[in-house]
Design an enzyme around this catalytic site. Structure first.
Site, PDB file in Angstrom:
ATOM      1  N   LYS A 174     -63.441 -72.498  -5.339  1.00  0.00           N
ATOM      2  CA  LYS A 174     -62.564 -72.830  -4.206  1.00  0.00           C
ATOM      3  C   LYS A 174     -62.561 -74.337  -4.058  1.00  0.00           C
ATOM      4  O   LYS A 174     -63.480 -74.925  -3.495  1.00  0.00           O
ATOM      5  CB  LYS A 174     -63.019 -72.196  -2.887  1.00  0.00           C
ATOM      6  N   GLU A 249     -75.503 -78.564  -1.319  1.00  0.00           N
ATOM      7  CA  GLU A 249     -75.595 -80.026  -1.411  1.00  0.00           C
ATOM      8  C   GLU A 249     -74.798 -80.549  -0.238  1.00  0.00           C
ATOM      9  O   GLU A 249     -73.579 -80.468  -0.212  1.00  0.00           O
ATOM     10  CB  GLU A 249     -75.043 -80.503  -2.761  1.00  0.00           C
ATOM     11  N   CYS A 283     -71.993 -88.979  -0.336  1.00  0.00           N
ATOM     12  CA  CYS A 283     -73.127 -88.433   0.408  1.00  0.00           C
ATOM     13  C   CYS A 283     -74.404 -89.233   0.178  1.00  0.00           C
ATOM     14  O   CYS A 283     -75.299 -89.235   1.021  1.00  0.00           O
ATOM     15  CB  CYS A 283     -73.345 -86.974   0.036  1.00  0.00           C
ATOM     16  N   GLU A 383     -74.117 -89.053   9.757  1.00  0.00           N
ATOM     17  CA  GLU A 383     -73.344 -89.428   8.571  1.00  0.00           C
ATOM     18  C   GLU A 383     -71.915 -89.769   8.991  1.00  0.00           C
ATOM     19  O   GLU A 383     -71.212 -88.923   9.547  1.00  0.00           O
ATOM     20  CB  GLU A 383     -73.344 -88.289   7.557  1.00  0.00           C
TER      21      GLU A 383
END
Length: 476
Positions: A174, A249, A283, A383
């Site tokens: 996906k 992750e 990230c 973040e």
């Protein structure tokens, strides 16, 4: 610019291109705000068809020899290299990555990581070993749902699919609905590599529909997800209903600890570049620069000077180092963080919330540096996923490590010191999945993943391959 016409915009199920239903999702170029393609909004029925195709193809693929699987992955790597220009242009158009970066990293890195998987198998990786009177056998986990993000749409796809195929698994992918077009080119490469129909399938759509259908499907044996903490937590909770294996992750808030004996000019330059990489939509970005109090102002001056080289611009221009953020939604989210930093009392050095000069159209933000950032500030804890650097002073080495470990994340980090042993000692105290010392190079064979809310499991190299293997003990 429009994405290359070779990019598919439909599902791939059992080796067939499937147009999908009438409901479509527009793909928007974030630099021009123009719709460049549309993809089908997949349904649970589409997922079911793809999973059943993968399940039907699994016995045959799992039975192929390791040599054959390695050769197929190597052909995929070669196909990625051959289509590098198409892939780079497509990724640049769908999520705004500057074309030079898209060519070198977005399209180039998957070539290296997939070749590394083939090299691992060809070097004699053993799927069996003997422990006492037991034969330990590593077997493919089965059908894998791969849910991939928009920031590195091809790299994260290949980092999952290449080792899954090498392990003997079949997959349903996906892609992110924000940046789905490079997955279509990948599908063509897989077919040209001779991978049998049904081994690799793609279903486009949204996370709440397609992603959740994958996470709950009883024939999916594992889900490998890359994305936000919130979405990853949701996937894990749903997968628990059928006790699937899950690899996650997730996010990061990485600290770059610059010690008092470091080459300050080098450390600030490399640190800023790593924070601003891919417009900060990475990230592992070193978004917190930790600097001794006595060197704080000097580091701020160096960062201000270095940031001047990062002028936002047209991602199709080879000279551009900072393109737009991937979407208007992401731009607005980053702007909210910038306002939060200023309201909390962080000192704005460069950047801010103004629209970059000459860029009234597109999802652009100014590369931003904050100084005098305190650990309790939101911009030091959450973040941001944009080109935003927080410079944070510390009193001594112990406090630097304490600050580095003070977030909920633990994905990456860095240490700079003239004394390598000292740097390694500090790196050993950081609660994070990887640490770079003095700007060391990325290693595509080393395990990649995080501690705490940065995820579960590892990607790349031997550790990435073994995520897709079950372990069986046979006593003789």
């Amino acid at each position: 610019m429009a994405a290359p016409g070779t990019a598919r915009t439909g599902h791939l199920i059992g080796g067939r291109a499937v147009i999908g239903g009438d409901e479509r999702i527009d793909v928007v170029n974030p630099a021009t705000e123009q719709v460049i393609a549309s993809i089908p909004a997949g349904t649970a029925d589409d997922v079911d068809a793809a999973v059943r195709a993968a399940a039907a193809a699994w016995p045959g693929w799992a039975a192929t020899s390791v040599t054959e699987r390695a050769a197929a992955v190597r052909r995929i790597s070669g196909g990625l290299a051959a289509r590098g220009a198409d892939l780079a242009a497509t990724i640049s158009a769908e999520m705004g990555s500057p074309i030079s970066f898209a060519t070198k990293v977005q399209a180039g890195l998957p070539v290296a990581t997939s070749a590394a998987v083939a090299d691992l198998l060809d070097s004699g990786y053993s799927f069996t070993e003997e422990i006492g009177n037991s034969r330990i056998v590593r077997e493919p986990v089965g059908v894998v749902g791969c849910i991939t993000p928009w920031n590195y749409p091809l790299h994260q796809l290949v980092a999952k699919v290449a080792p899954a195929l090498a392990a003997g698994c079949t997959v349903v992918i996906k892609p992110s609905e924000i940046a789905p077009l490079s997955a279509g080119i990948f599908a063509e490469i897989v077919a040209e590599a001779g991978v049998p129909p049904g081994v690799v399938n793609i279903v486009h759509g949204t996370g709440p529909i397609v992603g959740e259908a994958l996470a709950t499907h009883p024939l999916v044996d594992m889900v490998s997800f890359t994305g936000s903490v919130a979405a990853g937590s949701r996937v894990a909770a749903l997968a628990a209903g059928t006790v699937k294996k899950v690899a996650l992750e997730l996010g990061g808030k990485s600290a770059n600890i610059i010690l008092d004996d470091a080459d300050l000019t080098k450390a600030v330059k490399i640190g800023l570049a790593n924070c601003f990489i891919n417009a900060g939509q990475t990230c592992t970005a070193w978004s917190r620069m930790l600097i001794p109090e006595s060197l704080h102002d000097q580091a701020v001056t160096l960062a201000e000077s270095a940031a001047a080289r990062y002028t936002p611009g047209d991602p199709t221009d080879p000279a551009t180092r900072i393109g737009p953020l991937a979407s208007a939604t992401q731009r607005d989210r980053v702007l909210d963080f910038l306002r939060s930093g200023m309201e909390a009392g962080a000192r704005l050095v460069v950047g801010g919330t103004e629209t970059p000069t000459g860029l009234d159209r597109g999802s652009y933000v100014l590369p931003t540096v904050f100084a005098e950032v305190r650990p309790e500030m939101t911009i030091a804890r959450e973040e941001i996923f944009g080109p935003v650097l927080a410079i944070m002073p510390y009193r001594d080495e112990d406090e630097a490590v304490e600050i580095a470990n003070s977030t909920d994340y633990g994905l990456s980090g860095a240490v700079f010191s003239a004394d390598q042993d000292r740097a390694l000692a500090v790196a050993g105290r950081m609660r994070t999945g990887q640490v770079d010392v003095n700007g060391a190079a990325f290693n595509p064979m080393a395990p990649f993943g995080g501690y705490r809310r940065s995820g579960v499991g590892r990607e790349l190299g031997r550790f990435g391959l073994e995520e897709f293997l079950e372990v069986k003990s046979i006593q003789v």
